[in-house]
Design a protein around this motif. Structure first.
Motif, PDB file in Angstrom:
ATOM      1  N   LYS A 348       0.653  -1.317  -0.034  1.00 36.77           N
ATOM      2  CA  LYS A 348       0.031  -0.154   0.044  1.00 36.77           C
ATOM      3  C   LYS A 348       1.024   1.327  -0.073  1.00 36.77           C
ATOM      4  N   ASN A 351       2.524   1.719  -3.383  1.00 39.54           N
ATOM      5  CA  ASN A 351       1.640   2.386  -4.299  1.00 39.54           C
ATOM      6  C   ASN A 351       1.525   3.652  -4.204  1.00 39.54           C
ATOM      7  N   ASP A 536      -8.171   0.865 -12.341  1.00 40.55           N
ATOM      8  CA  ASP A 536      -8.716   0.823 -11.115  1.00 40.55           C
ATOM      9  C   ASP A 536      -7.734  -0.256 -10.018  1.00 40.55           C
ATOM     10  N   ASP A 537      -8.249   0.392  -8.758  1.00 42.87           N
ATOM     11  CA  ASP A 537      -7.656  -0.684  -7.746  1.00 42.87           C
ATOM     12  C   ASP A 537      -8.591  -1.773  -7.678  1.00 42.87           C
ATOM     13  N   TYR A 538      -8.050  -2.881  -7.124  1.00 38.27           N
ATOM     14  CA  TYR A 538      -8.646  -3.970  -7.124  1.00 38.27           C
ATOM     15  C   TYR A 538      -9.551  -4.355  -5.663  1.00 38.27           C
ATOM     16  N   LYS A 553     -11.331   3.726  -6.909  1.00 35.66           N
ATOM     17  CA  LYS A 553     -10.019   4.174  -6.292  1.00 35.66           C
ATOM     18  C   LYS A 553     -10.011   3.867  -4.815  1.00 35.66           C
ATOM     19  N   GLU A 555      -6.738   3.278  -3.156  1.00 42.87           N
ATOM     20  CA  GLU A 555      -5.392   3.418  -2.774  1.00 42.87           C
ATOM     21  C   GLU A 555      -4.778   2.126  -2.249  1.00 42.87           C
ATOM     22  N   ASP A 556      -5.103   1.131  -3.161  1.00 41.71           N
ATOM     23  CA  ASP A 556      -4.582  -0.158  -2.976  1.00 41.71           C
ATOM     24  C   ASP A 556      -3.590  -0.640  -3.753  1.00 41.71           C
ATOM     25  N   LYS A 559      -3.821  -4.026  -8.727  1.00 40.03           N
ATOM     26  CA  LYS A 559      -4.449  -3.372  -9.810  1.00 40.03           C
ATOM     27  C   LYS A 559      -5.252  -4.465 -10.614  1.00 40.03           C
ATOM     28  N   SER A 580      -6.280  -9.718 -10.804  1.00 40.47           N
ATOM     29  CA  SER A 580      -5.377  -8.660 -10.312  1.00 40.47           C
ATOM     30  C   SER A 580      -4.073  -8.911 -10.165  1.00 40.47           C
TER      31      SER A 580
END
Length: 598
Positions: A348, A351, A536-538, A553, A555-556, A559, A580
């Motif tokens: 995290k 990223n 997108d974040d997964y 979104k 913030e993970d 992807k 992902s």
């Protein structure tokens, strides 16, 4: 001219795509085409039976309804010219056969067919003066035949004048990893030339003999790897794989054979018979072992005791291996779940750092007028509403309505090596798989989510337009192309090869874009060939996902990856299937497609 002959006999069956549901009527109506070459009159040695073998093969194939293009004692120019005619005659779903009788040399695992008057003095002359068999096979497969077959009845040459013994050592005939195959070879004296062709024709002249049954009869020539059913002479009805296996088990009639059959086909029509036979064999084995003390002096009986002990030990090993596999799968799932959880937490922060760096650091790019770049062919996607996800796929729950509020344009194809090479040249960015870039019209691979983001930022800057990665909702809306079925082409599994390169028809490598049919929006390779990054974040499911077509979104660190690839099964090509990975992940089956904001 040469010191010894090595006789190599190979029967290679390359399966492009044969579904179990292929009907007998389809097989009866399918087109069969063959390219047959018999070379005998070489300057450095005559193969007396080569042309006789090729003529016999030609006549056999004509009897089996093949359209045959035939050459005898051919120069390279003759082979190339006739092969073009042969390749142009191949259509989608045809059965294709290439036969060669003559000399062959191999270098770096590439097999070369020798024309007559080859005059090869060094192995580096092979590419110029001989015919690359691997190239012929690849080109034939590009026409998407239902099945391709290669039959070689050849010599390998050792001690050819001008070539050292070391240079003339021939690698094993390649396994053609891009397809399912039968591969076999043997080494005998020159007098056996043509023997394999004779036995091949004899075996497959019998009506209803499948390739699997034939391979067991040609066992000293053929090693079974993996293939589907094909018949030269069609039977009255098609047999299932468990039917063929049952005949082989009955012929062997051993305890181990019945046990292996039950492990492979636990619920076939022959399960009860196999269990009864297994019980009889186990009882016979136990009774025989009980008498071992009184008969231990007999060497023949002792050998039988040893054999039965070995069978029982092998049976226990098979059972133990089955249990071990089940335990291993359970442990792997547990470890994978824990690793994914730990990896998400650990990445995290990484990223967040990557996203921050992308905002604060811009690649130094020359003025737009001095930079070469390519913009993709685009398809305009209008606003609309669709049902996203699936109640049948856990990661895609729940099925929910999404409204695409803004129109956008999406690339017809995935970003290609041709487009990415311009980016590398302009930015000086390094790419570790430079050899792959030579295939200019092949989709780019070995590219991470981070790399894809850098590319769209660069293209936006040099073009003065706003390119980006699609949101997951935009991607699925474009991929479904107005459909609500399991697959974008409908519900049929058998039509999948018309739209997608996958594990069973891609043969181990990425294909040139736009070779198969597009979806209803005119987009190619949305499923298969290479998987595609989304912005997108997964998250596991859509419970809190946006419903307006925008990106999710969180913030993970993980992807979204969509569409499946050439490595995928048919199930992974479903419209709602999701995957992902971490943003720095890259492999030989993942690329991306871009969109342009209207």
């Amino acid at each position: 001219m040469f010191t010894r002959f090595l006789f190599t006999l190979t029967f290679l069956m390359l399966t492009t795509m044969v579904e179990a549901s292929t009907s007998l009527e389809v097989m009866k109506s399918e087109k069969r085409v063959a390219f047959v070459i018999g070379n005998a009159q070489y300057d450095f040695g005559n193969i007396s039976k080569s042309t006789l073998s090729s003529r016999n093969m030609r006549d056999f194939l004509k009897e089996q309804n093949f359209e045959v293009i035939y050459l005898e004692n051919a120069q390279k120019g003759d082979i190339v010219k006739s092969y073009r005619k042969f390749r142009n005659s191949i259509g989608r779903g045809d059965v294709v056969l290439i036969y060669f009788s003559g000399y062959v040399l191999s270098k770096n695992s590439i097999n070369y067919l020798l024309p007559i008057s080859s005059k090869i003095e060094k192995t580096n002359q092979l590419r110029e003066r001989a015919v690359d068999l691997d190239f012929l096979i690849t080109k034939a497969s590009s026409s998407s035949p239902r099945m391709s077959i290669v039959v070689l009845d050849t010599y390998e040459i050792s001690g050819l004048q001008g070539i050292s013994t070391k240079d003339s050592e021939i690698a094993s005939l390649s396994q053609y990893k891009s397809t399912d195959s039968y591969v076999g070879s043997t080494k005998n004296s020159a007098k056996n030339n043509g023997k394999f062709t004779h036995e091949f024709i004899y075996t497959y002249s019998i009506k209803g003999v499948s390739n699997i049954q034939g391979s067991s009869k040609l066992l000293r020539f053929v090693t079974h790897n993996n293939s589907d059913i094909f018949y030269f002479g069609l039977p009255n009805k098609l047999e299932k794989d468990y039917d063929i296996a049952w005949k082989q088990v009955q012929a062997e009639d051993t305890l181990l054979a019945y046990q292996a059959y039950l492990l492979t086909y636990p619920s076939s029509p022959y399960t009860k018979k196999a269990n009864r036979k297994l019980n009889v064999k186990q009882k016979q084995s136990e009774d025989f072992l009980d008498k071992r003390a009184e008969n231990h002096k007999s060497s023949d009986i002792q050998k039988e005791i040893d054999r039965l002990k070995h069978e029982q030990a092998e049976l226990k090993r098979l059972q133990k291996e089955a249990n071990r596999r089940r335990d291993l799968e359970m442990r792997q799932e547990a470890v994978k779940a824990k690793a994914e959880s730990d990896e998400i937490k650990r990445l995290k922060a990484e990223n967040a750092r990557i996203l921050s760096a992308q905002k604060s650091v811009k690649t130094a790019v020359p003025k737009p007028s001095s930079v070469k770049f390519l913009e993709p062919d685009l398809v305009k996607i209008s606003v609309g509403t669709f049902m996203m996800g699936s109640d049948a796929i856990k990661a895609s729950l729940p099925l929910h309505k999404v409204q695409i509020l803004k129109s956008f344009s999406i690339a017809k194809n995935e970003i290609t090596n041709r487009e990415y090479k311009l980016f590398l040249h302009a930015t000086g960015k390094k790419y570790r798989k430079k050899k792959l870039l030579k295939e200019l019209d092949t989709p780019l691979t070995y590219v991470s989510w981070k790399d894809a983001m850098e590319y769209v930022e660069w293209l936006s800057e040099v073009s003065g337009k706003h390119y980006r990665l699609p949101s997951e909702a935009e991607w699925e809306y474009a991929a479904r192309a107005g459909t609500s079925s399991t697959f974008s082409w409908g519900e049929s599994l058998t039509t999948a090869p018309l739209y997608a390169w996958m594990e069973k028809n891609a043969h181990g490598f990425v294909r040139t874009h736009s070779l198969l049919q597009s979806n209803k929006f005119g987009l190619y390779d949305m499923f298969g060939n290479v998987s595609e990054w989304c912005v997108d974040d997964y998250s596991d499911g859509y419970r809190n996902a946006p419903t307006d077509g925008s990106a999710n979104k969180l913030e993970d660190a993980m992807k979204v990856v969509r569409g499946g690839s050439w490595k995928s099964s048919v199930d992974e090509l479903k419209s709602a299937y999701r995957n992902s990975n971490i943003p720095t992940f890259k492999n030989d089956a993942t690329g991306f497609r871009i969109v342009l904001d209207d």
